[in-house]
Design a protein around this motif. Structure first.
Motif, mmCIF file in Angstrom:
data_model
loop_
_atom_site.group_PDB
_atom_site.id
_atom_site.type_symbol
_atom_site.label_atom_id
_atom_site.label_comp_id
_atom_site.label_asym_id
_atom_site.label_seq_id
_atom_site.Cartn_x
_atom_site.Cartn_y
_atom_site.Cartn_z
ATOM 1 N N ASP A 223 8.897 -2.524 6.203
ATOM 2 C CA ASP A 223 7.994 -3.590 6.871
ATOM 3 C C ASP A 223 8.785 -4.936 6.745
ATOM 4 O OD1 ASP A 223 5.734 -4.838 7.678
ATOM 5 O OD2 ASP A 223 4.546 -4.662 6.061
ATOM 6 N N GLY A 237 0.133 -9.524 6.803
ATOM 7 C CA GLY A 237 -0.105 -8.076 6.890
ATOM 8 C C GLY A 237 0.988 -7.247 6.850
ATOM 9 N N PHE A 280 0.895 4.764 -1.304
ATOM 10 C CA PHE A 280 1.945 3.601 -0.677
ATOM 11 C C PHE A 280 2.179 2.977 -1.805
ATOM 12 C CE2 PHE A 280 1.585 0.140 2.610
ATOM 13 C CZ PHE A 280 2.948 -0.335 2.312
ATOM 14 N N ASN A 296 -0.387 0.667 -2.697
ATOM 15 C CA ASN A 296 -1.497 0.813 -1.856
ATOM 16 C C ASN A 296 -2.317 2.125 -1.858
ATOM 17 O OD1 ASN A 296 -0.805 -2.038 -0.537
ATOM 18 N ND2 ASN A 296 0.885 -1.074 -0.513
ATOM 19 N N ARG A 298 -3.768 3.617 0.350
ATOM 20 C CA ARG A 298 -3.827 3.926 1.709
ATOM 21 C C ARG A 298 -2.852 4.010 2.713
ATOM 22 N NH1 ARG A 298 -2.187 -0.951 3.454
ATOM 23 N NH2 ARG A 298 -2.641 -2.377 1.912
ATOM 24 N N GLY A 300 -0.092 2.404 5.170
ATOM 25 C CA GLY A 300 0.314 0.919 5.469
ATOM 26 C C GLY A 300 0.045 0.761 6.763
ATOM 27 N N ASP A 301 0.015 -0.624 7.043
ATOM 28 C CA ASP A 301 -0.274 -1.356 8.612
ATOM 29 C C ASP A 301 0.665 -2.255 8.621
ATOM 30 O OD1 ASP A 301 -1.269 -2.011 10.964
ATOM 31 O OD2 ASP A 301 -3.444 -2.103 10.241
ATOM 32 N N PRO A 302 1.836 -2.197 9.375
ATOM 33 C CA PRO A 302 2.031 -1.279 10.416
ATOM 34 C C PRO A 302 2.704 -0.010 10.248
ATOM 35 C CG PRO A 302 3.612 -3.300 10.738
ATOM 36 C CD PRO A 302 2.599 -3.406 9.376
HETATM 37 N N1 GLY Z 1 2.260 -3.419 5.767
HETATM 38 C C1 GLY Z 1 1.832 -3.659 4.291
HETATM 39 C C2 GLY Z 1 0.473 -3.079 3.891
HETATM 40 O O1 GLY Z 1 -0.140 -2.240 4.720
HETATM 41 O O2 GLY Z 1 0.067 -3.315 2.748
#
Ligand code: GLY
Length: 434
Positions: A223, A237, A280, A296, A298, A300-302
């Motif tokens: 990321d 984020g 994650f 995390n 869940r 990750g996003d993105p």
């Molecule tokens: N990209 C970092 C997160 O989803 O926490």
């Protein structure tokens, strides 16, 4: 199978897109969804409370999820974001006899409390940087002054990716502590802080599916959290991801899988918090080996928007197996290609921004390039418009990260909305040796 997916970001759009490819899927409802998700699934309104919400609001949310799952005859409920997990949505669904993909609140504490995660790592010898936890400003400031290095100040609770403040001097660190602890800049989430030594190295995101016993690792992804090119500006984020990182040595990748992901899942099970869902860990690869930056609970996003286009197997089959404890029976395969995802953000993000800006160019995208919607909605004239800080995640694949990068930026250049900004260096340093 009938599936209910909770969430409204580009991560949930990517999950919905991948699930749509499953021959097992009968119906898909996403709550609350967004304008892109509405193009491939039913969407239903759902207000997801923010961290720190009162008990009445949380109870109403949990009731609403159960009611929606029953109304849609859901065989599986998939939880995308972290906030519903921290409210115990998985516990409630399990208690109602509804299969769920996502950990219980006790297991999800690995993300919702940085202090819990650090204590767990200390008890089980999971590698991390030196750190300490504080509930009061004076002791926290004295600790900062005592450190021989720069530090990262982290809010203990959930903050949508904005709770880690990387500082370059003790004055900066004390200013961050004042903002969080004395001025409640991030509300209750920042009244307790964890202060960590700032680690040097390269960051990578590890992801794994777990059904409580079996662990299936995913490819690594990287990321770019800072808002501007070159890693400048405040953290977001996530502004873009590439996968896989060719600089990550096989022995280090193995150490992360064994000493971090598997060790943490084992530790949670031993402490009576068996983990079902995606774990994650965010990792810093230092000269002394990998160190955990955060966990995390869940996808990750993105990261998801770059990983799922590389998944060859049936995502619904995997998620169903995670929920039912049969992950060992699934053969999970990934394509041997590369991907790059670039996030397009509203003017001002991660600070204040306006919404409602019409988006152009969405019908001028090359075949095979994916545009996952994050903050979007239909405006009163039916056009797709911005509705959040992170707006669209554009992903391309290729034989190499370089090839995927060229494709993704050629398509990003055709999308426009007032104030749009994005990083131009996602994946640019992928092949640089360390
Ligand atoms: N990209 C970092 C997160 O989803 O926490």
């Amino acid at each position: 199978m009938n599936v209910l997916l909770i969430g409204s970001g580009a991560r949930e759009h990517a999950i919905a897109w991948k699930m749509r490819q499953s021959p097992r899927l009968a119906s898909l409802c996403v709550a609350p969804g967004n304008a892109g998700i509405a193009q491939l699934a039913d969407v239903a309104p759902l207000a997801i409370p923010k961290p720190g919400a009162g008990a009445v609001q949380v109870a109403a949310f949990l009731d609403a999820v159960v009611a929606l799952a029953r109304e849609r005859r859901a065989d599986l409920v998939v939880i995308g974001p972290e906030d519903p997990l921290s409210f115990g949505v998985a516990d409630r669904l399990e208690a109602e006899g509804i299969a769920v993909f996502g950990p219980t609140a006790a297991a999800a504490e690995i993300e919702s409390s940085k202090a819990f995660a650090k204590d767990l790592m200390a008890r089980h010898g999971i590698p991390m940087g030196a750190c300490a936890r504080f509930d009061g400003y004076d002791a926290a400031a004295a600790y900062v002054e005592s450190r021989p290095c720069d530090v990262v100040v982290k809010a203990d609770g959930l903050t949508a990716g904005k709770g880690a403040i990387v500082t370059s001097s003790h004055d900066e660190a004390c200013a961050a502590l004042r903002d969080l602890m004395l001025h409640s800049a991030l509300g209750a989430a920042g009244r307790t802080v964890v202060i960590e030594d700032r680690l040097d190295g390269r960051e990578t995101s590890a992801h794994a599916f777990s059904d409580g016993r079996t662990v299936v690792h995913m490819p690594f992804a990287c990321d770019h959290k800072a808002v501007y090119d070159g890693g400048r500006g405040p953290n977001t984020g996530g502004m873009g991801v590439y996968s896989p990182p060719s600089w990550l040595q096989a022995s280090v990748a193995e150490a992360v899988r064994r000493d971090v992901t598997e060790a943490t899942l084992r530790a949670l099970r031993q402490e009576g918090r068996p983990y079902r869902g995606v774990l994650f860990p965010g990792i810093m690869v230092t000269a002394g080996g990998p160190r955990v930056l955060e966990f995390n609970a869940r996808f990750g996003d993105p990261e998801t928007e770059a990983l799922l286009p590389r998944l060859e197997s049936d995502l619904l089959e995997i998620m169903d197996a995670v929920a039912s404890g049969t992950l060992a029976s699934v053969d999970v395969r990934w394509r041997n290609d590369a991907s790059v995802c670039v996030m397009l953000a509203s003017g001002g993000y991660p600070g204040a921004y306006e919404t409602g800006k019409p988006i152009d160019g969405l019908d001028d995208i090359d075949s095979g390039v994916l545009v996952f919607h994050a903050g979007t909605k239909r405006d009163s004239s039916g056009r797709i418009a911005t509705n959040g800080g992170r707006v669209l995640a554009v992903t391309a694949t290729g034989a190499t990260v370089g090839e995927a990068r060229e494709r993704v930026y050629a398509n990003v250049a055709r999308i426009r909305f007032d104030g749009m900004h994005y990083r131009t260096d996602i994946g640019a340093s992928e092949a640089v040796a360390v």
